[in-house]
Design a protein around this motif. Structure first.
Motif, PDB file in Angstrom:
ATOM      1  N   ASP A  90     -19.353  -9.567 -14.333  1.00 48.46           N
ATOM      2  CA  ASP A  90     -19.993  -8.324 -14.783  1.00 48.46           C
ATOM      3  C   ASP A  90     -20.352  -7.426 -13.604  1.00 48.46           C
ATOM      4  O   ASP A  90     -20.208  -6.200 -13.670  1.00 48.46           O
ATOM      5  N   ASP A 135     -18.851  -3.675 -13.181  1.00 50.29           N
ATOM      6  CA  ASP A 135     -19.703  -2.490 -13.034  1.00 50.29           C
ATOM      7  C   ASP A 135     -19.368  -1.736 -11.740  1.00 50.29           C
ATOM      8  O   ASP A 135     -19.314  -0.495 -11.730  1.00 50.29           O
ATOM      9  N   PRO A 188     -21.545 -14.279 -14.675  1.00 51.75           N
ATOM     10  CA  PRO A 188     -22.311 -13.072 -14.329  1.00 51.75           C
ATOM     11  C   PRO A 188     -21.706 -12.292 -13.152  1.00 51.75           C
ATOM     12  O   PRO A 188     -21.862 -11.069 -13.069  1.00 51.75           O
ATOM     13  N   GLY A 213     -19.687  -2.510 -21.156  1.00 52.34           N
ATOM     14  CA  GLY A 213     -20.265  -3.195 -22.312  1.00 52.34           C
ATOM     15  C   GLY A 213     -19.296  -4.173 -22.935  1.00 52.34           C
ATOM     16  O   GLY A 213     -18.245  -4.498 -22.379  1.00 52.34           O
ATOM     17  N   GLN A 237     -28.593  -7.270 -15.453  1.00 57.04           N
ATOM     18  CA  GLN A 237     -28.100  -8.096 -16.565  1.00 57.04           C
ATOM     19  C   GLN A 237     -28.101  -7.274 -17.853  1.00 57.04           C
ATOM     20  O   GLN A 237     -28.790  -6.261 -17.958  1.00 57.04           O
ATOM     21  N   ALA A 238     -27.347  -7.706 -18.819  1.00 60.03           N
ATOM     22  CA  ALA A 238     -27.110  -6.957 -20.055  1.00 60.03           C
ATOM     23  C   ALA A 238     -28.336  -6.920 -20.973  1.00 60.03           C
ATOM     24  O   ALA A 238     -29.344  -7.595 -20.738  1.00 60.03           O
ATOM     25  N   ASP A 258     -22.662  -4.568 -26.983  1.00 59.49           N
ATOM     26  CA  ASP A 258     -23.571  -4.973 -25.914  1.00 59.49           C
ATOM     27  C   ASP A 258     -23.506  -3.947 -24.802  1.00 59.49           C
ATOM     28  O   ASP A 258     -22.457  -3.331 -24.561  1.00 59.49           O
ATOM     29  N   ASP A 289     -15.812  -5.097 -21.308  1.00 60.87           N
ATOM     30  CA  ASP A 289     -15.854  -6.185 -20.327  1.00 60.87           C
ATOM     31  C   ASP A 289     -14.438  -6.632 -19.947  1.00 60.87           C
ATOM     32  O   ASP A 289     -13.678  -7.103 -20.790  1.00 60.87           O
ATOM     33  N   LYS A 306     -24.068  -3.537 -20.767  1.00 61.63           N
ATOM     34  CA  LYS A 306     -24.175  -4.385 -19.573  1.00 61.63           C
ATOM     35  C   LYS A 306     -24.639  -3.645 -18.331  1.00 61.63           C
ATOM     36  O   LYS A 306     -25.091  -4.279 -17.378  1.00 61.63           O
ATOM     37  N   SER A 307     -24.515  -2.343 -18.279  1.00 64.52           N
ATOM     38  CA  SER A 307     -24.866  -1.583 -17.071  1.00 64.52           C
ATOM     39  C   SER A 307     -26.372  -1.347 -17.004  1.00 64.52           C
ATOM     40  O   SER A 307     -26.848  -0.205 -17.088  1.00 64.52           O
TER      41      SER A 307
END
Length: 439
Positions: free
Chosen positions: A211, A215, A208, A326, A287-288, A154, A397, A156-157
């Motif tokens: 994340d 980041d 969320p 990710g 969001q991812a 995945d 993550d 995420k950034s």
């Protein structure tokens, strides 16, 4: 594109088929062996059971990508998906019914089952070490043995936005954090709202925020401090961690920055949080890649679509590289058999990645650097794969690497307490620190 691994698994599959044919001829009394339950096959039943968290369309994409492999090798793969995999895998192992292969969504879980899992053979380790950033291998290396094959990734950034709204307002996709902040200020000045944010996710409400923290930890403090934070080499309420948390909350608290205001983000469902972009009620949603599944059916995604996404940029005055956050899954074996290792060998190959990327159901990304990204069926997934494979460095993550009591517990609670005004960042993070297991 490097296809050096394809001949290897095909050759091994051929050798395996010849070995099985030889064994079958020698064993003419009709006895059947099994790949399940440990030990070498010795021929016979070539069914490999796989248990993982993917269900419905994602599971279909996985099984469809294995069809040619099954036909060529004679190995039948029986996949069982369960959203509650993380709870069920422990139940199955404790009950003496582990799958031959498990698809783990958290590398830490692999460590939990280290004594029951089978280390990967050298040739598979060599393959994944050559195709993936070494960080992916380090996460599942225990006492010198590697236990997992990176399966699905995945990204995420990312920041989702409306290309049409950007064009109408004369906005450009920012290439630095400084440009992103200047853009957000301009949006407010224009009467637009820069961000939509939602932390609601039933029992997982708050995730969320983790994340966002991760980041910005990478962008403000770099991967070295990030790793120290994940490994608890610095406390959760260390001044560097608190500084990052306050940076995120200060950003969300700016006048006019968040649709509905900071006080409402915890009550806003994650799945619906980005949808106001389609109505012009906000301009961006961090969001991812998997948020693509939340856009209404028929939403056009891409440069000329209703929504698109760009890489969350880094600060111009920092030098931490092209940091990318990710997640992903790993395939690990509970059974030591030729058939099981052959399946893992295929999952480590670029052929598996490209075959699955070409499945029409979508929803798949890989961090395999040898893949041909043109194999993905749509433009946005190709873009995501290119960002993912160009990461330098990549980081997993953090909350998925922390102990469950923190990463899936007190960290989420802190997010809710801070955003609802029940606590401030230093106090909430001190409570997270006190929840960190002592072992």
């Amino acid at each position: 594109m490097n296809r050096r691994h394809r001949p290897r698994w095909r050759l091994l599959a051929l050798l395996m088929a010849l070995a099985l044919l030889s064994a079958a001829c020698a064993n003419d009394d009709g006895d059947e062996g099994s790949s399940s339950g440990g030990g070498d096959d010795g021929g016979g039943d070539q069914t490999v059971t796989v248990f993982g968290p993917e269900v419905e369309q994602e599971a279909q994409g996985f099984t469809d990508s294995l069809a040619d492999f099954e036909e060529e090798t004679g190995i039948t793969i029986e996949y069982q998906g369960d959203r509650s995999f993380e709870e069920q895998i422990g139940v199955r192992v404790d009950g003496g019914d582990p799958p031959d292969i498990a698809i783990f969504p958290q590398p830490g879980k692999i460590r939990d089952f280290q004594d029951q899992l089978v280390p990967l053979p050298d040739d598979i380790v060599e393959t994944i070490s050559g195709s993936f950033d070494e960080y992916w291998v380090e996460l599942v290396t225990i006492d010198g043995n590697v236990y997992g094959v990176p399966n699905k990734s995945d990204l995420k950034s990312l920041v989702w936005y409306s290309p049409e709204a950007f064009a109408e307002n004369g906005y450009e996709v920012p290439e630095t954090q400084e440009e992103l902040l200047a853009l957000a200020d301009q949006m407010v000045a224009d009467g637009n709202t820069p961000f939509c944010i939602g932390l609601g996710s039933d029992a997982a409400t708050g995730w969320p925020f983790t994340d966002w923290m991760e980041d910005y930890m990478l962008r403000l403090k770099g991967p070295e401090v990030y790793d120290q934070w994940v490994n608890h080499e610095i406390a959760f309420d260390d001044p560097q961690v608190v500084e990052v948390g306050e940076y995120v909350i200060d950003l969300w608290s700016r006048e006019g920055y968040v649709f509905g205001g900071l006080q409402n983000v915890a009550a806003t469902p994650f799945a619906e949080a980005g949808l106001p972009i389609l109505e012009g009620d906000c301009m961006m949603h961090r969001q991812a890649n998997f948020y693509a599944a939340n856009w209404p059916e028929g939403t056009e995604i891409g440069e000329d679509g209703q929504v698109n996404a760009f890489y969350l940029p880094t600060f111009e005055d920092q030098d931490f590289g092209t940091v990318v956050l990710g997640g992903g899954t790993y395939a690990a074996a509970f059974t030591d058999s030729d058939a099981v290792m052959e399946v893992l060998r295929f999952l480590s190959s670029t052929e598996y990645v490209e075959t699955r990327a070409a499945q029409p159901v979508g929803g798949f990304l890989s961090a395999n650097r040898d893949q041909d990204t043109s194999a993905y069926v749509n433009e946005i997934d190709q873009t995501f794969a290119e960002i993912l494979t160009s990461a330098d460095p990549f980081r997993f993550d953090a909350s998925d690497l922390m102990p469950g009591a923190v990463g899936a517990g007190s960290f989420w609670t802190a997010a809710v307490d801070i955003t609802t005004g029940a606590s401030d960042v230093p106090t909430a993070f001190a409570e997270v620190e006190s929840s960190w297991p002592s072992d």
